[in-house]
Design an enzyme around this catalytic site. Sequence first.
Site, PDB file in Angstrom:
ATOM      1  N   HIS A 120       0.814  -1.222   0.000  1.00  0.00           N
ATOM      2  CA  HIS A 120       0.000   0.000   0.000  1.00  0.00           C
ATOM      3  C   HIS A 120       0.845   1.268   0.000  1.00  0.00           C
ATOM      4  O   HIS A 120       0.360   2.335   0.390  1.00  0.00           O
ATOM      5  CB  HIS A 120      -0.978  -0.014   1.194  1.00  0.00           C
ATOM      6  CG  HIS A 120      -2.043  -1.065   1.075  1.00  0.00           C
ATOM      7  ND1 HIS A 120      -2.840  -1.465   2.128  1.00  0.00           N
ATOM      8  CD2 HIS A 120      -2.450  -1.795   0.003  1.00  0.00           C
ATOM      9  CE1 HIS A 120      -3.684  -2.397   1.715  1.00  0.00           C
ATOM     10  NE2 HIS A 120      -3.464  -2.618   0.434  1.00  0.00           N
ATOM     11  N   GLY A 187      -1.727  -9.380  12.446  1.00  0.00           N
ATOM     12  CA  GLY A 187      -2.313  -8.064  12.715  1.00  0.00           C
ATOM     13  C   GLY A 187      -3.072  -7.428  11.570  1.00  0.00           C
ATOM     14  O   GLY A 187      -3.022  -6.218  11.404  1.00  0.00           O
TER      15      GLY A 187
HETATM   16  C1  BJW Z   1      -3.423  -6.749  16.505  1.00  0.00           C
HETATM   17  C2  BJW Z   1      -2.929  -6.024  17.554  1.00  0.00           C
HETATM   18  C3  BJW Z   1      -1.712  -6.452  18.059  1.00  0.00           C
HETATM   19  C4  BJW Z   1      -4.735  -5.103  17.038  1.00  0.00           C
HETATM   20  N1  BJW Z   1      -1.117  -7.506  17.530  1.00  0.00           N
HETATM   21  N2  BJW Z   1      -2.813  -7.795  15.989  1.00  0.00           N
HETATM   22  C5  BJW Z   1     -16.088  -5.512  -2.078  1.00  0.00           C
HETATM   23  C6  BJW Z   1     -15.476  -6.758  -2.137  1.00  0.00           C
HETATM   24  C7  BJW Z   1     -14.120  -6.860  -2.406  1.00  0.00           C
HETATM   25  C8  BJW Z   1     -13.334  -5.728  -2.612  1.00  0.00           C
HETATM   26  C9  BJW Z   1     -13.953  -4.500  -2.556  1.00  0.00           C
HETATM   27  C10 BJW Z   1     -15.307  -4.391  -2.304  1.00  0.00           C
HETATM   28  N3  BJW Z   1     -15.623  -3.077  -2.294  1.00  0.00           N
HETATM   29  C11 BJW Z   1     -14.500  -2.358  -2.536  1.00  0.00           C
HETATM   30  C12 BJW Z   1     -13.478  -3.217  -2.707  1.00  0.00           C
HETATM   31  C13 BJW Z   1     -12.081  -2.866  -2.985  1.00  0.00           C
HETATM   32  C14 BJW Z   1     -11.352  -2.297  -1.783  1.00  0.00           C
HETATM   33  C15 BJW Z   1     -11.651  -3.138  -0.551  1.00  0.00           C
HETATM   34  O1  BJW Z   1     -11.071  -4.188  -0.325  1.00  0.00           O
HETATM   35  N4  BJW Z   1     -12.564  -2.651   0.289  1.00  0.00           N
HETATM   36  C16 BJW Z   1     -12.985  -3.400   1.470  1.00  0.00           C
HETATM   37  C17 BJW Z   1     -12.857  -2.489   2.703  1.00  0.00           C
HETATM   38  C18 BJW Z   1     -14.362  -3.916   1.241  1.00  0.00           C
HETATM   39  N5  BJW Z   1      -9.943  -2.372  -2.122  1.00  0.00           N
HETATM   40  C19 BJW Z   1      -9.374  -1.409  -2.821  1.00  0.00           C
HETATM   41  O2  BJW Z   1      -9.959  -0.412  -3.164  1.00  0.00           O
HETATM   42  C20 BJW Z   1      -7.935  -1.647  -3.217  1.00  0.00           C
HETATM   43  N6  BJW Z   1      -7.775  -1.443  -4.599  1.00  0.00           N
HETATM   44  C21 BJW Z   1      -8.423  -2.182  -5.501  1.00  0.00           C
HETATM   45  O3  BJW Z   1      -9.190  -3.069  -5.203  1.00  0.00           O
HETATM   46  O4  BJW Z   1      -8.157  -1.797  -6.784  1.00  0.00           O
HETATM   47  C22 BJW Z   1      -8.884  -2.396  -7.848  1.00  0.00           C
HETATM   48  C23 BJW Z   1      -8.322  -1.776  -9.116  1.00  0.00           C
HETATM   49  C24 BJW Z   1      -7.675  -2.562 -10.030  1.00  0.00           C
HETATM   50  C25 BJW Z   1      -7.164  -1.981 -11.196  1.00  0.00           C
HETATM   51  C26 BJW Z   1      -7.324  -0.610 -11.421  1.00  0.00           C
HETATM   52  C27 BJW Z   1      -7.959   0.195 -10.477  1.00  0.00           C
HETATM   53  C28 BJW Z   1      -8.473  -0.398  -9.311  1.00  0.00           C
HETATM   54  C29 BJW Z   1      -7.026  -0.614  -2.519  1.00  0.00           C
HETATM   55  C30 BJW Z   1      -7.020  -0.767  -1.043  1.00  0.00           C
HETATM   56  C31 BJW Z   1      -6.194   0.343  -0.422  1.00  0.00           C
HETATM   57  C32 BJW Z   1      -6.278   0.336   1.096  1.00  0.00           C
HETATM   58  N7  BJW Z   1      -5.728   1.549   1.595  1.00  0.00           N
HETATM   59  C33 BJW Z   1      -5.620   1.732   3.038  1.00  0.00           C
HETATM   60  C34 BJW Z   1      -5.153   3.167   3.349  1.00  0.00           C
HETATM   61  C35 BJW Z   1      -3.653   3.316   3.082  1.00  0.00           C
HETATM   62  C36 BJW Z   1      -3.186   4.728   3.299  1.00  0.00           C
HETATM   63  C37 BJW Z   1      -3.411   5.256   4.700  1.00  0.00           C
HETATM   64  O5  BJW Z   1      -2.867   4.713   5.668  1.00  0.00           O
HETATM   65  O6  BJW Z   1      -4.136   6.232   4.830  1.00  0.00           O
HETATM   66  O7  BJW Z   1      -4.731   0.738   3.569  1.00  0.00           O
HETATM   67  S1  BJW Z   1      -7.168   1.411   3.898  1.00  0.00           S
HETATM   68  C38 BJW Z   1      -6.421   0.601   5.270  1.00  0.00           C
HETATM   69  O8  BJW Z   1      -6.842  -0.791   5.280  1.00  0.00           O
HETATM   70  C39 BJW Z   1      -4.906   0.588   4.997  1.00  0.00           C
HETATM   71  C40 BJW Z   1      -4.528  -0.797   5.457  1.00  0.00           C
HETATM   72  O9  BJW Z   1      -3.301  -1.206   4.865  1.00  0.00           O
HETATM   73  C41 BJW Z   1      -5.712  -1.640   5.027  1.00  0.00           C
HETATM   74  C42 BJW Z   1      -5.839  -2.940   5.779  1.00  0.00           C
HETATM   75  O10 BJW Z   1      -6.098  -2.708   7.120  1.00  0.00           O
HETATM   76  P1  BJW Z   1      -5.445  -3.642   8.233  1.00  0.00           P
HETATM   77  O11 BJW Z   1      -3.972  -3.487   8.200  1.00  0.00           O
HETATM   78  O12 BJW Z   1      -5.970  -5.005   8.116  1.00  0.00           O
HETATM   79  O13 BJW Z   1      -5.936  -2.924   9.567  1.00  0.00           O
HETATM   80  P2  BJW Z   1      -7.318  -3.110  10.366  1.00  0.00           P
HETATM   81  O14 BJW Z   1      -7.485  -1.946  11.240  1.00  0.00           O
HETATM   82  O15 BJW Z   1      -8.429  -3.430   9.443  1.00  0.00           O
HETATM   83  O16 BJW Z   1      -7.064  -4.430  11.272  1.00  0.00           O
HETATM   84  C43 BJW Z   1      -6.126  -4.416  12.326  1.00  0.00           C
HETATM   85  C44 BJW Z   1      -6.045  -5.818  12.908  1.00  0.00           C
HETATM   86  O17 BJW Z   1      -5.020  -5.832  13.881  1.00  0.00           O
HETATM   87  C45 BJW Z   1      -7.327  -6.264  13.618  1.00  0.00           C
HETATM   88  O18 BJW Z   1      -7.667  -7.577  13.175  1.00  0.00           O
HETATM   89  C46 BJW Z   1      -6.937  -6.299  15.105  1.00  0.00           C
HETATM   90  O19 BJW Z   1      -7.609  -7.311  15.828  1.00  0.00           O
HETATM   91  C47 BJW Z   1      -5.473  -6.578  14.987  1.00  0.00           C
HETATM   92  N8  BJW Z   1      -4.676  -6.134  16.114  1.00  0.00           N
HETATM   93  N9  BJW Z   1      -3.852  -4.974  17.824  1.00  0.00           N
HETATM   94  C48 BJW Z   1      -1.728  -8.135  16.469  1.00  0.00           C
HETATM   95  N10 BJW Z   1      -1.150  -5.761  19.085  1.00  0.00           N
END
Ligand code: BJW
Length: 244
Positions: A120, A187
Amino acid sequence: MQEQLKTVARRLKSAGKICVLTGAGISKESGIPTFREAQTGLWANFDAERLATIQGYLADPPLVWQWYDTRRVGIADTQPNAGHYALVELESMIPSVVIITQNIDGLHAKAGSRDIIELHGSILKYRCFDAGHPQSDVAAGLKEPPQCRCGSMLRPDVVWFGEALPQEALERAFQEVGSADVVLVVGTSGLVQPAASLPDHGARNGAFIVEVNPEETPITEIADCLLQGLSGTVLPRLIAEMKE
Ligand code: BJW
């Protein structure tokens, strides 16, 4: 938990290649908030549509610029935690360890991990909106996006919703996971695609899937083992067990 740790440690020790998919949870113990946790997650307090999409940026460039600038300044001051360092130690015990991170905070590199795929992007880098020209030397505290030499606005070099992930990084991530013996998923809520599909890809290709998370996630269903707890505690315990 001790029995599970022993089983996983045995698997890790005999692996030729381990892929580690990390998410915001691994950096939480460094003081960086996650995204989707109730109350403390960023998306509980900020609107992802306004702040993490191209449409949001074009609608209000200063708002989005300042939000990322504030986060970048905070993140620049943070340090890796015991979870990041445990993964560095893993590298010295296994022929190949590939860190595939969704995090934009640069903490795996700061800890010393050597093979990192950033899915990302990075909040520590910039590129221009129109041509993607990279830029790294940008002052903190600007109220609006500065211009690139080509006249376009700069933006943080992160992947927003609806944007494609960097192609080379994504292709390599699937390739590495597809040939891994173990995939360690640490995580992440496993909700954001396409990163969330990596563990399943590993499982289909015969990898042993281990999840480290205090909570169950959609990945738990396909995982061979859930080590339930904080990564800053569980990962060092796993390394200690591997040394037994
Ligand atoms: C612990 C802990 C401890 C706590 N130890 N653990 C429907 C179905 C499928 C897909 C889609 C859909 N609708 C839309 C989409 C697509 C979309 C998507 O997936 N959306 C879903 C939310 C539904 N995806 C996209 O848009 C992606 N692009 C794409 O699909 O492009 C298609 C394309 C192709 C070709 C041309 C054009 C387009 C892009 C996704 C980009 C995500 N960006 C972000 C922001 C980054 C910048 C910023 O920081 O501002 O990335 S969003 C945010 O989520 C960030 C993260 O990397 C990402 C994942 O989050 P993560 O890391 O999993 O965090 P959390 O908070 O969700 O979870 C934390 C976990 O830690 C929890 O489980 C806790 O329990 C745990 N935890 N403490 C271990 N101490």
